[in-house]
Scaffold this motif. Sequence first.
Motif, short mmCIF file in Angstrom:
data_model
loop_
_atom_site.label_atom_id
_atom_site.label_comp_id
_atom_site.label_asym_id
_atom_site.label_seq_id
_atom_site.Cartn_x
_atom_site.Cartn_y
_atom_site.Cartn_z
N SER A 13 0.94 -1.12 0.00
CA SER A 13 -0.03 0.06 0.04
C SER A 13 1.07 1.17 -0.08
O SER A 13 0.46 2.15 -0.48
CB SER A 13 -0.89 0.13 1.24
N SER A 47 -4.37 1.47 -10.46
CA SER A 47 -5.81 1.32 -10.15
C SER A 47 -6.53 0.47 -11.26
O SER A 47 -6.16 0.70 -12.42
CB SER A 47 -6.53 2.67 -9.91
N GLU A 71 -7.79 -6.84 -2.31
CA GLU A 71 -7.37 -6.16 -1.22
C GLU A 71 -6.18 -5.17 -1.27
O GLU A 71 -5.99 -4.35 -0.49
CB GLU A 71 -7.12 -7.25 -0.15
N THR A 72 -5.36 -5.34 -2.45
CA THR A 72 -4.14 -4.60 -2.64
C THR A 72 -4.47 -3.58 -3.73
O THR A 72 -3.64 -2.34 -3.62
CB THR A 72 -3.08 -5.36 -2.82
N SER A 74 -6.31 -0.79 -5.75
CA SER A 74 -7.48 -0.12 -5.78
C SER A 74 -8.16 -0.20 -7.07
O SER A 74 -7.77 -0.51 -8.19
CB SER A 74 -7.15 1.58 -5.53
N TRP A 75 -9.49 0.02 -6.76
CA TRP A 75 -10.47 -0.10 -7.93
C TRP A 75 -11.66 0.85 -7.58
O TRP A 75 -12.10 1.27 -6.58
CB TRP A 75 -10.88 -1.58 -8.24
N LYS A 76 -12.27 1.21 -8.84
CA LYS A 76 -13.60 2.15 -8.90
C LYS A 76 -14.49 1.41 -10.05
O LYS A 76 -13.98 0.57 -10.77
CB LYS A 76 -13.22 3.27 -9.60
#
Length: 174
Positions: A13, A47, A71-72, A74-76
């Motif tokens: 992260s 991402s 979990e590692t 990032s997404w949208k």
Amino acid sequence: MQALERLSREQYSGATKAAVYVVLDNVRSALNVGSVFRSADAFRCESIFLCGITAIPPDREINKTALGATETVSWKYYHETSEAISILKAQGVKVFAIEQAAGSLFLDQFIAESNERYAFVFGNEVDGVTQEVVDTCDGCLEIPQFGTKHSLNVAVCAGIVLYHTAGRLHIQRN
């Protein structure tokens, strides 16, 4: 993990990410989505943008192939792929559809520059990237193929493109 020199989730992260975004345009298979998450984790992409009918976490089939990468990385989610592309372009990101199209550039001729940010749009397993989306991109990249089939699985395609770009950007830094 230590013997393989892999990062923990906490280290990941805080680690520098490649300036690479993945856009999935109506990808049908949650298993493919999970595989793309895993590749995005492997190459420390910034991402993932999941668009249209593309499955979103949490999802049992995504988890099967992502192996924790949801979990590692990032997404949208965006209902329309064009909305995701507009947001990326407004941020100065260069957007390329991964598609066989007139005027496309072969991937091996594409050199990612370390001072740029890139987004790669991967399309539906049957129909590819929609023409509407292709029209909004800065260009198309194509993976040269030499067999009898005219396409690659979307997750395999993403792995190849991310290695070629994000992987090389990380290598250039070290």
